[in-house]
Design an enzyme around this catalytic site. Structure first.
Site, PDB file in Angstrom:
ATOM      1  N   LYS A 131       3.173  10.456  10.505  1.00 52.06           N
ATOM      2  CA  LYS A 131       2.863   9.917   9.183  1.00 52.06           C
ATOM      3  C   LYS A 131       1.668  10.718   8.680  1.00 52.06           C
ATOM      4  O   LYS A 131       0.568  10.566   9.190  1.00 52.06           O
ATOM      5  CB  LYS A 131       2.509   8.440   9.357  1.00 52.06           C
ATOM      6  CG  LYS A 131       2.140   7.732   8.092  1.00 52.06           C
ATOM      7  CD  LYS A 131       1.742   6.295   8.401  1.00 52.06           C
ATOM      8  CE  LYS A 131       1.269   5.622   7.139  1.00 52.06           C
ATOM      9  NZ  LYS A 131       0.730   4.292   7.382  1.00 52.06           N
ATOM     10  N   ASP A 180      -0.476  -1.314  13.243  1.00 50.86           N
ATOM     11  CA  ASP A 180      -1.588  -0.391  12.984  1.00 50.86           C
ATOM     12  C   ASP A 180      -2.895  -1.163  13.114  1.00 50.86           C
ATOM     13  O   ASP A 180      -3.557  -1.117  14.138  1.00 50.86           O
ATOM     14  CB  ASP A 180      -1.444   0.231  11.597  1.00 50.86           C
ATOM     15  CG  ASP A 180      -2.670   1.056  11.201  1.00 50.86           C
ATOM     16  OD1 ASP A 180      -3.440   1.430  12.100  1.00 50.86           O
ATOM     17  OD2 ASP A 180      -2.866   1.322  10.001  1.00 50.86           O
ATOM     18  N   GLU A 217       5.267  -1.292   8.655  1.00 49.63           N
ATOM     19  CA  GLU A 217       3.995  -1.264   9.386  1.00 49.63           C
ATOM     20  C   GLU A 217       3.096  -2.386   8.884  1.00 49.63           C
ATOM     21  O   GLU A 217       2.982  -2.595   7.677  1.00 49.63           O
ATOM     22  CB  GLU A 217       3.342   0.106   9.120  1.00 49.63           C
ATOM     23  CG  GLU A 217       1.990   0.307   9.729  1.00 49.63           C
ATOM     24  CD  GLU A 217       1.401   1.636   9.278  1.00 49.63           C
ATOM     25  OE1 GLU A 217       0.181   1.693   9.079  1.00 49.63           O
ATOM     26  OE2 GLU A 217       2.157   2.612   9.113  1.00 49.63           O
ATOM     27  N   GLU A 255      -3.387  10.030  -0.506  1.00 44.70           N
ATOM     28  CA  GLU A 255      -2.513  10.690   0.468  1.00 44.70           C
ATOM     29  C   GLU A 255      -1.421  11.527  -0.189  1.00 44.70           C
ATOM     30  O   GLU A 255      -0.444  11.906   0.443  1.00 44.70           O
ATOM     31  CB  GLU A 255      -1.924   9.640   1.407  1.00 44.70           C
ATOM     32  CG  GLU A 255      -3.037   8.953   2.191  1.00 44.70           C
ATOM     33  CD  GLU A 255      -2.580   7.841   3.094  1.00 44.70           C
ATOM     34  OE1 GLU A 255      -1.358   7.590   3.149  1.00 44.70           O
ATOM     35  OE2 GLU A 255      -3.432   7.224   3.738  1.00 44.70           O
ATOM     36  N   LYS A 298      -3.766   6.540  15.655  1.00 41.47           N
ATOM     37  CA  LYS A 298      -4.777   7.231  14.850  1.00 41.47           C
ATOM     38  C   LYS A 298      -5.927   7.585  15.784  1.00 41.47           C
ATOM     39  O   LYS A 298      -6.577   6.690  16.326  1.00 41.47           O
ATOM     40  CB  LYS A 298      -5.283   6.318  13.730  1.00 41.47           C
ATOM     41  CG  LYS A 298      -4.260   6.034  12.643  1.00 41.47           C
ATOM     42  CD  LYS A 298      -4.822   4.999  11.684  1.00 41.47           C
ATOM     43  CE  LYS A 298      -3.889   4.782  10.499  1.00 41.47           C
ATOM     44  NZ  LYS A 298      -4.326   3.639   9.677  1.00 41.47           N
ATOM     45  N   ARG A 344      -5.314   9.898   8.430  1.00 43.40           N
ATOM     46  CA  ARG A 344      -6.068   8.859   7.726  1.00 43.40           C
ATOM     47  C   ARG A 344      -6.095   9.246   6.249  1.00 43.40           C
ATOM     48  O   ARG A 344      -5.780  10.370   5.889  1.00 43.40           O
ATOM     49  CB  ARG A 344      -7.519   8.760   8.237  1.00 43.40           C
ATOM     50  CG  ARG A 344      -7.701   8.395   9.688  1.00 43.40           C
ATOM     51  CD  ARG A 344      -6.958   7.145  10.152  1.00 43.40           C
ATOM     52  NE  ARG A 344      -7.267   5.903   9.462  1.00 43.40           N
ATOM     53  CZ  ARG A 344      -7.991   4.906   9.961  1.00 43.40           C
ATOM     54  NH1 ARG A 344      -8.529   5.013  11.161  1.00 43.40           N
ATOM     55  NH2 ARG A 344      -8.165   3.780   9.290  1.00 43.40           N
ATOM     56  N   SER A 345      -6.515   8.306   5.404  1.00 36.07           N
ATOM     57  CA  SER A 345      -6.514   8.633   3.969  1.00 36.07           C
ATOM     58  C   SER A 345      -7.571   9.683   3.629  1.00 36.07           C
ATOM     59  O   SER A 345      -7.410  10.461   2.702  1.00 36.07           O
ATOM     60  CB  SER A 345      -6.697   7.373   3.122  1.00 36.07           C
ATOM     61  OG  SER A 345      -7.755   6.601   3.618  1.00 36.07           O
ATOM     62  N   GLN A 363       0.773  -1.247   0.000  1.00 36.21           N
ATOM     63  CA  GLN A 363       0.000   0.000   0.000  1.00 36.21           C
ATOM     64  C   GLN A 363       0.804   1.296   0.000  1.00 36.21           C
ATOM     65  O   GLN A 363       0.495   2.210  -0.734  1.00 36.21           O
ATOM     66  CB  GLN A 363      -0.964  -0.006   1.189  1.00 36.21           C
ATOM     67  CG  GLN A 363      -1.984   1.111   1.147  1.00 36.21           C
ATOM     68  CD  GLN A 363      -3.149   0.849   2.071  1.00 36.21           C
ATOM     69  OE1 GLN A 363      -4.037   0.085   1.742  1.00 36.21           O
ATOM     70  NE2 GLN A 363      -3.142   1.461   3.225  1.00 36.21           N
ATOM     71  N   ASP A 370       4.367   0.575   4.475  1.00 40.63           N
ATOM     72  CA  ASP A 370       3.110   0.105   5.066  1.00 40.63           C
ATOM     73  C   ASP A 370       2.416  -0.752   4.026  1.00 40.63           C
ATOM     74  O   ASP A 370       1.648  -0.258   3.211  1.00 40.63           O
ATOM     75  CB  ASP A 370       2.206   1.277   5.467  1.00 40.63           C
ATOM     76  CG  ASP A 370       0.815   0.787   5.889  1.00 40.63           C
ATOM     77  OD1 ASP A 370       0.650  -0.438   6.090  1.00 40.63           O
ATOM     78  OD2 ASP A 370      -0.103   1.611   6.011  1.00 40.63           O
TER      79      ASP A 370
END
Length: 434
Positions: A393, A317, A290, A208, A342, A371-372, A166, A245
Protein backbone atom coordinates in the site's frame (compact mmCIF):
# COMPACT_ATOMS: atom_id res chain seq x y z
CA UNK A 1 33.81 -17.63 8.68
CA UNK A 2 31.71 -14.55 9.39
CA UNK A 3 32.42 -11.51 7.24
CA UNK A 4 33.39 -8.51 9.33
CA UNK A 5 31.35 -5.50 8.31
CA UNK A 6 32.35 -3.07 11.05
CA UNK A 7 30.24 0.05 11.42
CA UNK A 8 32.74 2.90 11.15
CA UNK A 9 30.46 5.97 11.07
CA UNK A 10 26.86 6.95 11.84
CA UNK A 11 25.40 10.33 10.90
CA UNK A 12 21.83 11.66 11.19
CA UNK A 13 20.35 14.84 9.75
CA UNK A 14 17.02 16.65 9.58
CA UNK A 15 15.40 16.54 6.12
CA UNK A 16 11.87 17.24 4.82
CA UNK A 17 9.08 14.77 4.09
CA UNK A 18 6.41 15.01 1.38
CA UNK A 19 4.23 17.27 3.56
CA UNK A 20 7.01 19.78 4.19
CA UNK A 21 7.56 18.52 7.74
CA UNK A 22 10.98 17.59 9.11
CA UNK A 23 11.98 13.94 9.41
CA UNK A 24 15.13 11.99 10.21
CA UNK A 25 17.63 10.68 7.67
CA UNK A 26 20.49 8.44 8.77
CA UNK A 27 23.68 7.31 7.05
CA UNK A 28 25.63 4.31 8.31
CA UNK A 29 29.11 3.59 6.93
CA UNK A 30 30.63 0.11 6.97
CA UNK A 31 34.41 -0.51 6.72
CA UNK A 32 34.91 3.21 5.89
CA UNK A 33 33.56 2.48 2.41
CA UNK A 34 29.98 1.23 2.06
CA UNK A 35 27.13 3.60 2.88
CA UNK A 36 23.52 2.82 3.76
CA UNK A 37 21.07 5.72 3.83
CA UNK A 38 17.50 5.65 5.15
CA UNK A 39 14.81 8.31 5.64
CA UNK A 40 11.94 7.82 8.09
CA UNK A 41 8.25 8.36 7.16
CA UNK A 42 5.51 9.94 9.30
CA UNK A 43 1.75 9.29 9.69
CA UNK A 44 -1.27 11.66 9.87
CA UNK A 45 -3.82 9.33 11.44
CA UNK A 46 -1.73 7.52 14.05
CA UNK A 47 -2.77 4.62 16.27
CA UNK A 48 -2.62 5.35 20.01
CA UNK A 49 -0.40 2.29 20.50
CA UNK A 50 2.24 3.36 17.97
CA UNK A 51 5.89 3.88 18.85
CA UNK A 52 6.57 7.56 19.52
CA UNK A 53 7.96 9.88 16.89
CA UNK A 54 10.15 12.36 18.75
CA UNK A 55 9.46 16.02 17.85
CA UNK A 56 11.22 19.05 19.34
CA UNK A 57 8.10 20.99 20.31
CA UNK A 58 9.86 24.33 19.67
CA UNK A 59 7.06 26.42 18.14
CA UNK A 60 9.60 28.84 16.62
CA UNK A 61 11.01 26.05 14.39
CA UNK A 62 8.80 24.19 11.93
CA UNK A 63 5.79 24.91 14.21
CA UNK A 64 7.14 22.53 16.82
CA UNK A 65 7.73 19.66 14.41
CA UNK A 66 11.53 19.80 14.24
CA UNK A 67 13.48 16.57 14.83
CA UNK A 68 16.83 17.94 16.01
CA UNK A 69 16.52 16.05 19.31
CA UNK A 70 16.03 12.74 17.46
CA UNK A 71 19.01 13.61 15.23
CA UNK A 72 21.09 14.38 18.33
CA UNK A 73 20.03 11.05 19.87
CA UNK A 74 21.40 9.23 16.83
CA UNK A 75 24.65 11.19 16.66
CA UNK A 76 25.42 11.33 20.39
CA UNK A 77 23.65 8.39 22.05
CA UNK A 78 23.24 5.60 19.48
CA UNK A 79 26.33 6.15 17.27
CA UNK A 80 28.98 5.69 20.02
CA UNK A 81 27.29 2.42 21.05
CA UNK A 82 27.06 0.79 17.61
CA UNK A 83 30.29 2.00 16.00
CA UNK A 84 32.56 -1.04 15.88
CA UNK A 85 29.65 -3.52 15.77
CA UNK A 86 29.21 -5.86 12.80
CA UNK A 87 26.44 -4.55 10.52
CA UNK A 88 25.43 -8.16 9.81
CA UNK A 89 24.24 -8.44 13.42
CA UNK A 90 20.95 -6.65 12.71
CA UNK A 91 19.01 -8.28 15.57
CA UNK A 92 21.75 -7.50 18.09
CA UNK A 93 21.98 -3.86 16.94
CA UNK A 94 18.20 -3.37 17.04
CA UNK A 95 18.01 -5.00 20.48
CA UNK A 96 20.77 -2.73 21.77
CA UNK A 97 18.89 0.39 20.57
CA UNK A 98 15.68 -0.84 22.22
CA UNK A 99 17.60 -1.31 25.49
CA UNK A 100 19.30 2.09 25.15
CA UNK A 101 15.85 3.66 24.85
CA UNK A 102 14.40 1.63 27.72
CA UNK A 103 10.74 2.62 27.20
CA UNK A 104 7.82 0.54 25.95
CA UNK A 105 7.09 2.93 23.07
CA UNK A 106 10.58 4.26 22.19
CA UNK A 107 9.67 7.70 23.55
CA UNK A 108 13.11 8.44 25.03
CA UNK A 109 15.26 8.26 21.88
CA UNK A 110 12.34 8.37 19.42
CA UNK A 111 11.17 5.65 17.03
CA UNK A 112 12.20 8.00 14.20
CA UNK A 113 15.80 7.99 15.47
CA UNK A 114 15.95 4.23 16.08
CA UNK A 115 14.26 3.25 12.79
CA UNK A 116 16.53 5.47 10.72
CA UNK A 117 19.58 3.70 12.15
CA UNK A 118 18.00 0.23 11.90
CA UNK A 119 17.23 0.59 8.18
CA UNK A 120 20.51 2.32 7.33
CA UNK A 121 22.44 -0.56 8.97
CA UNK A 122 20.62 -3.11 6.77
CA UNK A 123 21.26 -1.03 3.65
CA UNK A 124 24.95 -0.58 4.46
CA UNK A 125 25.36 -4.33 5.01
CA UNK A 126 23.55 -5.10 1.73
CA UNK A 127 25.75 -2.63 -0.17
CA UNK A 128 28.92 -4.05 1.39
CA UNK A 129 27.93 -7.55 0.28
CA UNK A 130 26.92 -6.35 -3.19
CA UNK A 131 23.36 -7.59 -2.71
CA UNK A 132 20.07 -5.84 -3.46
CA UNK A 133 18.29 -5.00 -0.19
CA UNK A 134 15.37 -7.38 -0.85
CA UNK A 135 17.78 -10.28 -1.28
CA UNK A 136 19.87 -9.35 1.75
CA UNK A 137 16.77 -9.30 3.98
CA UNK A 138 14.82 -12.09 2.30
CA UNK A 139 17.44 -14.50 1.00
CA UNK A 140 17.31 -16.62 -2.14
CA UNK A 141 13.54 -17.20 -2.03
CA UNK A 142 12.53 -13.51 -2.17
CA UNK A 143 10.60 -13.47 -5.44
CA UNK A 144 6.97 -12.38 -4.90
CA UNK A 145 6.08 -8.98 -6.31
CA UNK A 146 3.18 -7.32 -4.48
CA UNK A 147 -0.35 -6.58 -5.64
CA UNK A 148 -0.63 -2.79 -5.27
CA UNK A 149 -3.35 -1.49 -2.96
CA UNK A 150 -3.48 1.87 -4.64
CA UNK A 151 -5.15 4.83 -2.98
CA UNK A 152 -6.92 6.80 -5.72
CA UNK A 153 -9.63 8.65 -3.75
CA UNK A 154 -9.20 10.35 -0.37
CA UNK A 155 -11.54 11.49 2.37
CA UNK A 156 -11.29 11.71 6.16
CA UNK A 157 -8.01 12.99 7.64
CA UNK A 158 -6.21 12.80 4.29
CA UNK A 159 -8.51 15.33 2.61
CA UNK A 160 -10.63 18.40 3.16
CA UNK A 161 -13.95 17.15 1.80
CA UNK A 162 -17.38 15.72 2.61
CA UNK A 163 -16.37 12.04 2.82
CA UNK A 164 -16.02 10.44 6.28
CA UNK A 165 -14.08 7.40 5.09
CA UNK A 166 -10.36 7.92 4.55
CA UNK A 167 -9.10 5.85 1.63
CA UNK A 168 -10.63 4.23 -1.44
CA UNK A 169 -8.18 1.97 -3.24
CA UNK A 170 -7.91 -0.32 -6.24
CA UNK A 171 -6.16 -3.70 -6.44
CA UNK A 172 -5.29 -5.11 -9.90
CA UNK A 173 -5.92 -8.75 -8.95
CA UNK A 174 -6.29 -9.88 -12.57
CA UNK A 175 -2.86 -8.70 -13.76
CA UNK A 176 -0.23 -11.22 -14.86
CA UNK A 177 2.82 -9.22 -13.70
CA UNK A 178 3.64 -6.25 -11.49
CA UNK A 179 4.37 -4.02 -14.49
CA UNK A 180 0.94 -4.85 -15.95
CA UNK A 181 -0.65 -4.25 -12.54
CA UNK A 182 0.93 -0.81 -12.33
CA UNK A 183 -0.25 0.07 -15.84
CA UNK A 184 -3.83 -1.02 -15.02
CA UNK A 185 -3.83 1.18 -11.92
CA UNK A 186 -2.37 4.20 -13.71
CA UNK A 187 -4.92 3.89 -16.54
CA UNK A 188 -7.79 3.63 -14.04
CA UNK A 189 -6.41 6.65 -12.16
CA UNK A 190 -6.41 8.76 -15.35
CA UNK A 191 -9.93 7.62 -16.25
CA UNK A 192 -11.05 8.48 -12.71
CA UNK A 193 -9.80 12.03 -13.26
CA UNK A 194 -12.02 12.26 -16.36
CA UNK A 195 -15.03 10.73 -14.56
CA UNK A 196 -14.68 13.26 -11.73
CA UNK A 197 -14.29 16.17 -14.17
CA UNK A 198 -17.40 15.04 -16.07
CA UNK A 199 -19.35 15.17 -12.79
CA UNK A 200 -18.08 18.69 -12.13
CA UNK A 201 -15.65 17.78 -9.35
CA UNK A 202 -12.17 19.17 -8.81
CA UNK A 203 -9.20 16.86 -9.26
CA UNK A 204 -6.68 18.14 -6.73
CA UNK A 205 -4.83 15.38 -4.89
CA UNK A 206 -4.41 14.56 -1.18
CA UNK A 207 -1.35 13.58 0.87
CA UNK A 208 -1.03 10.18 -0.80
CA UNK A 209 -1.68 11.30 -4.37
CA UNK A 210 -5.33 10.25 -4.59
CA UNK A 211 -8.03 12.68 -5.69
CA UNK A 212 -9.87 14.51 -2.92
CA UNK A 213 -13.07 15.92 -4.49
CA UNK A 214 -16.04 17.19 -2.50
CA UNK A 215 -18.25 14.14 -3.13
CA UNK A 216 -21.86 13.99 -1.99
CA UNK A 217 -21.77 10.80 0.10
CA UNK A 218 -19.62 7.97 1.44
CA UNK A 219 -20.87 5.72 -1.36
CA UNK A 220 -20.23 8.03 -4.31
CA UNK A 221 -16.46 7.29 -4.30
CA UNK A 222 -17.28 3.61 -4.91
CA UNK A 223 -19.60 4.51 -7.79
CA UNK A 224 -17.02 6.70 -9.53
CA UNK A 225 -14.25 4.11 -9.05
CA UNK A 226 -16.37 1.34 -10.61
CA UNK A 227 -17.13 3.68 -13.52
CA UNK A 228 -13.40 4.50 -13.94
CA UNK A 229 -12.43 0.79 -13.90
CA UNK A 230 -14.98 0.09 -16.65
CA UNK A 231 -13.94 3.15 -18.70
CA UNK A 232 -10.34 1.91 -18.54
CA UNK A 233 -11.56 -1.31 -20.18
CA UNK A 234 -11.39 -3.57 -17.13
CA UNK A 235 -13.96 -5.68 -15.28
CA UNK A 236 -14.61 -4.58 -11.68
CA UNK A 237 -13.94 -7.48 -9.31
CA UNK A 238 -12.28 -9.72 -11.90
CA UNK A 239 -9.49 -7.47 -13.21
CA UNK A 240 -9.50 -4.77 -10.56
CA UNK A 241 -11.05 -5.05 -7.09
CA UNK A 242 -11.67 -2.33 -4.50
CA UNK A 243 -10.03 -1.98 -1.07
CA UNK A 244 -11.03 0.44 1.68
CA UNK A 245 -9.35 2.07 4.66
CA UNK A 246 -12.10 3.98 6.43
CA UNK A 247 -9.84 4.75 9.46
CA UNK A 248 -12.86 4.36 11.74
CA UNK A 249 -10.86 5.03 14.93
CA UNK A 250 -11.17 8.67 13.84
CA UNK A 251 -15.00 8.33 13.89
CA UNK A 252 -15.28 6.35 17.15
CA UNK A 253 -16.48 7.76 20.48
CA UNK A 254 -15.11 5.52 23.22
CA UNK A 255 -17.54 6.82 25.85
CA UNK A 256 -20.70 5.58 24.12
CA UNK A 257 -19.08 3.04 21.77
CA UNK A 258 -20.66 4.65 18.70
CA UNK A 259 -19.33 5.85 15.35
CA UNK A 260 -19.98 9.45 14.34
CA UNK A 261 -20.12 10.00 10.57
CA UNK A 262 -20.13 13.78 10.93
CA UNK A 263 -20.00 14.64 7.25
CA UNK A 264 -22.84 12.23 6.52
CA UNK A 265 -24.74 13.28 9.66
CA UNK A 266 -25.21 9.71 10.95
CA UNK A 267 -24.35 7.87 14.16
CA UNK A 268 -23.85 4.10 13.99
CA UNK A 269 -23.57 1.44 16.68
CA UNK A 270 -21.03 -1.39 16.25
CA UNK A 271 -23.84 -3.64 15.01
CA UNK A 272 -24.82 -1.01 12.45
CA UNK A 273 -21.18 -0.64 11.40
CA UNK A 274 -20.95 -4.36 10.63
CA UNK A 275 -24.24 -4.18 8.72
CA UNK A 276 -22.95 -1.10 6.82
CA UNK A 277 -19.86 -3.04 5.63
CA UNK A 278 -21.78 -6.23 4.81
CA UNK A 279 -24.12 -4.24 2.54
CA UNK A 280 -21.26 -2.43 0.78
CA UNK A 281 -19.40 -5.73 0.20
CA UNK A 282 -22.57 -7.20 -1.35
CA UNK A 283 -23.04 -4.17 -3.61
CA UNK A 284 -19.44 -3.44 -4.73
CA UNK A 285 -16.40 -5.59 -5.67
CA UNK A 286 -14.66 -4.96 -2.32
CA UNK A 287 -11.89 -7.42 -1.47
CA UNK A 288 -10.28 -5.75 1.57
CA UNK A 289 -11.30 -3.45 4.44
CA UNK A 290 -8.72 -1.97 6.81
CA UNK A 291 -9.71 -0.77 10.29
CA UNK A 292 -13.41 -1.37 9.61
CA UNK A 293 -14.03 -0.71 13.31
CA UNK A 294 -11.96 1.17 15.90
CA UNK A 295 -8.69 0.02 17.46
CA UNK A 296 -10.22 -0.35 20.94
CA UNK A 297 -13.51 -1.90 19.82
CA UNK A 298 -12.47 -5.57 20.21
CA UNK A 299 -16.14 -6.61 20.36
CA UNK A 300 -16.87 -4.80 17.09
CA UNK A 301 -13.83 -6.48 15.52
CA UNK A 302 -15.10 -9.89 16.62
CA UNK A 303 -18.51 -9.20 15.05
CA UNK A 304 -16.96 -7.88 11.84
CA UNK A 305 -14.65 -10.91 11.53
CA UNK A 306 -17.55 -13.32 12.08
CA UNK A 307 -19.59 -11.53 9.41
CA UNK A 308 -16.93 -11.03 6.72
CA UNK A 309 -13.71 -12.82 7.78
CA UNK A 310 -14.18 -15.72 5.34
CA UNK A 311 -15.18 -13.50 2.41
CA UNK A 312 -12.76 -10.59 2.37
CA UNK A 313 -9.46 -9.43 3.84
CA UNK A 314 -9.91 -7.58 7.15
CA UNK A 315 -6.74 -5.63 7.86
CA UNK A 316 -5.73 -4.40 11.31
CA UNK A 317 -3.72 -1.18 11.19
CA UNK A 318 -4.54 0.99 14.23
CA UNK A 319 -5.68 -2.30 15.82
CA UNK A 320 -2.25 -3.97 15.64
CA UNK A 321 0.19 -1.08 14.94
CA UNK A 322 2.81 -3.61 13.68
CA UNK A 323 3.15 -4.70 17.32
CA UNK A 324 3.54 -8.41 18.18
CA UNK A 325 1.79 -8.01 21.57
CA UNK A 326 -1.29 -6.45 19.96
CA UNK A 327 -1.20 -8.98 17.12
CA UNK A 328 -0.93 -11.93 19.54
CA UNK A 329 -4.09 -10.67 21.30
CA UNK A 330 -5.89 -10.37 17.95
CA UNK A 331 -4.89 -13.89 16.93
CA UNK A 332 -6.03 -15.26 20.29
CA UNK A 333 -9.42 -13.51 20.00
CA UNK A 334 -9.74 -14.50 16.34
CA UNK A 335 -10.18 -10.96 15.04
CA UNK A 336 -9.12 -9.67 11.61
CA UNK A 337 -7.21 -11.88 9.17
CA UNK A 338 -4.47 -9.50 8.05
CA UNK A 339 -1.99 -7.00 9.49
CA UNK A 340 -0.81 -3.72 8.00
CA UNK A 341 2.96 -3.38 8.31
CA UNK A 342 4.33 0.12 8.88
CA UNK A 343 7.99 0.24 9.82
CA UNK A 344 7.69 3.39 11.90
CA UNK A 345 4.81 2.07 14.02
CA UNK A 346 7.20 -0.27 15.80
CA UNK A 347 10.56 1.32 15.05
CA UNK A 348 13.07 -1.40 14.04
CA UNK A 349 13.54 -3.75 11.11
CA UNK A 350 13.84 -6.73 13.49
CA UNK A 351 10.49 -6.10 15.21
CA UNK A 352 8.86 -5.52 11.81
CA UNK A 353 10.08 -8.90 10.56
CA UNK A 354 8.89 -10.54 13.81
CA UNK A 355 5.38 -9.12 13.29
CA UNK A 356 5.26 -10.40 9.69
CA UNK A 357 6.43 -13.85 10.77
CA UNK A 358 3.88 -14.03 13.58
CA UNK A 359 1.11 -13.03 11.16
CA UNK A 360 2.09 -15.66 8.61
CA UNK A 361 2.30 -18.43 11.21
CA UNK A 362 -1.26 -17.61 12.27
CA UNK A 363 -2.53 -17.61 8.66
CA UNK A 364 -2.83 -13.81 8.52
CA UNK A 365 -1.75 -11.91 5.41
CA UNK A 366 0.64 -8.95 5.74
CA UNK A 367 0.28 -5.71 3.76
CA UNK A 368 3.43 -3.56 3.71
CA UNK A 369 2.55 0.13 3.86
CA UNK A 370 3.85 3.67 3.44
CA UNK A 371 2.75 6.60 5.64
CA UNK A 372 1.01 9.77 4.50
CA UNK A 373 4.22 11.74 5.12
CA UNK A 374 6.79 10.01 2.89
CA UNK A 375 10.19 10.65 1.33
CA UNK A 376 12.04 9.36 -1.74
CA UNK A 377 13.22 6.38 0.37
CA UNK A 378 12.19 3.07 -1.24
CA UNK A 379 12.94 0.60 1.57
CA UNK A 380 9.36 -0.70 1.72
CA UNK A 381 9.53 -1.79 -1.94
CA UNK A 382 12.48 -4.05 -1.11
CA UNK A 383 10.90 -5.17 2.18
CA UNK A 384 7.65 -6.35 0.58
CA UNK A 385 9.58 -8.55 -1.86
CA UNK A 386 12.01 -9.72 0.85
CA UNK A 387 9.20 -11.20 2.96
CA UNK A 388 7.04 -12.37 0.01
CA UNK A 389 4.14 -10.41 1.55
CA UNK A 390 2.30 -10.15 -1.77
CA UNK A 391 0.62 -6.78 -1.10
CA UNK A 392 1.85 -3.18 -0.87
CA UNK A 393 0.00 0.00 0.00
CA UNK A 394 1.94 3.03 -1.17
CA UNK A 395 -0.40 5.62 -2.64
CA UNK A 396 -1.52 6.82 -6.06
CA UNK A 397 0.60 6.93 -9.23
CA UNK A 398 0.83 10.71 -9.05
CA UNK A 399 3.48 11.95 -6.62
CA UNK A 400 7.18 11.17 -6.74
CA UNK A 401 7.24 10.16 -3.06
CA UNK A 402 4.72 7.39 -3.94
CA UNK A 403 5.87 6.55 -7.48
CA UNK A 404 9.47 6.04 -6.26
CA UNK A 405 8.32 2.82 -4.54
CA UNK A 406 6.50 1.54 -7.64
CA UNK A 407 9.50 2.32 -9.86
CA UNK A 408 11.78 0.40 -7.50
CA UNK A 409 9.40 -2.58 -7.74
CA UNK A 410 9.59 -2.40 -11.55
CA UNK A 411 13.39 -2.60 -11.27
CA UNK A 412 13.17 -5.55 -8.86
CA UNK A 413 10.75 -7.40 -11.17
CA UNK A 414 13.12 -6.83 -14.09
CA UNK A 415 16.09 -8.02 -12.03
CA UNK A 416 14.29 -11.19 -10.88
CA UNK A 417 13.31 -11.94 -14.48
CA UNK A 418 11.59 -15.28 -15.04
CA UNK A 419 11.57 -16.22 -11.33
CA UNK A 420 9.43 -13.20 -10.40
CA UNK A 421 5.92 -14.16 -9.23
CA UNK A 422 2.89 -11.85 -9.28
CA UNK A 423 0.29 -13.45 -6.99
CA UNK A 424 -2.94 -11.70 -8.08
CA UNK A 425 -5.89 -13.13 -6.11
CA UNK A 426 -3.53 -15.65 -4.47
CA UNK A 427 -2.24 -12.77 -2.35
CA UNK A 428 -5.37 -13.42 -0.28
CA UNK A 429 -4.21 -16.94 0.53
CA UNK A 430 -6.37 -17.25 3.65
CA UNK A 431 -9.75 -16.52 2.07
CA UNK A 432 -12.19 -19.16 0.88
CA UNK A 433 -11.97 -19.04 -2.89
CA UNK A 434 -15.20 -17.90 -4.43
Amino acid sequence: MKVDLSITAVKAREILDSRGNPTVEVEVVVNDEFVGRAAVPSGASTGIFEAVELRDGDKKRYMGKGVLKAVENVNEVIAPEIIGMNALNQVEIDKLMIELDGTENKSKLGANAILGVSLAVAKAAANALGLPLYQYIGGVNAKYLPVPMMNILNGGKHADNSVDLQEFMIMPVGAKSFSEALRMCAETFHHLRNVLKARGYNTTVGDEGGFAPNLKSNEEPLEVIVEAIEKAGYTPGKDIAIALDPATSELYNEEDGKYYFEREGKVRTKEEMVEFWVKLVEKYPIVSIEDGVAEEDWEGWKMLTEALGNKIQLVGDDLFVTNTKRLAKGIELGVANSILIKLNQIGTLTETLEAIEMANRAGYTAVVSHRSGETEDTTIADLVVAVNAGQIKTGAPSRTDRVAKYNQLLRIEEELGSVAVYPGMNAFFNLKKK
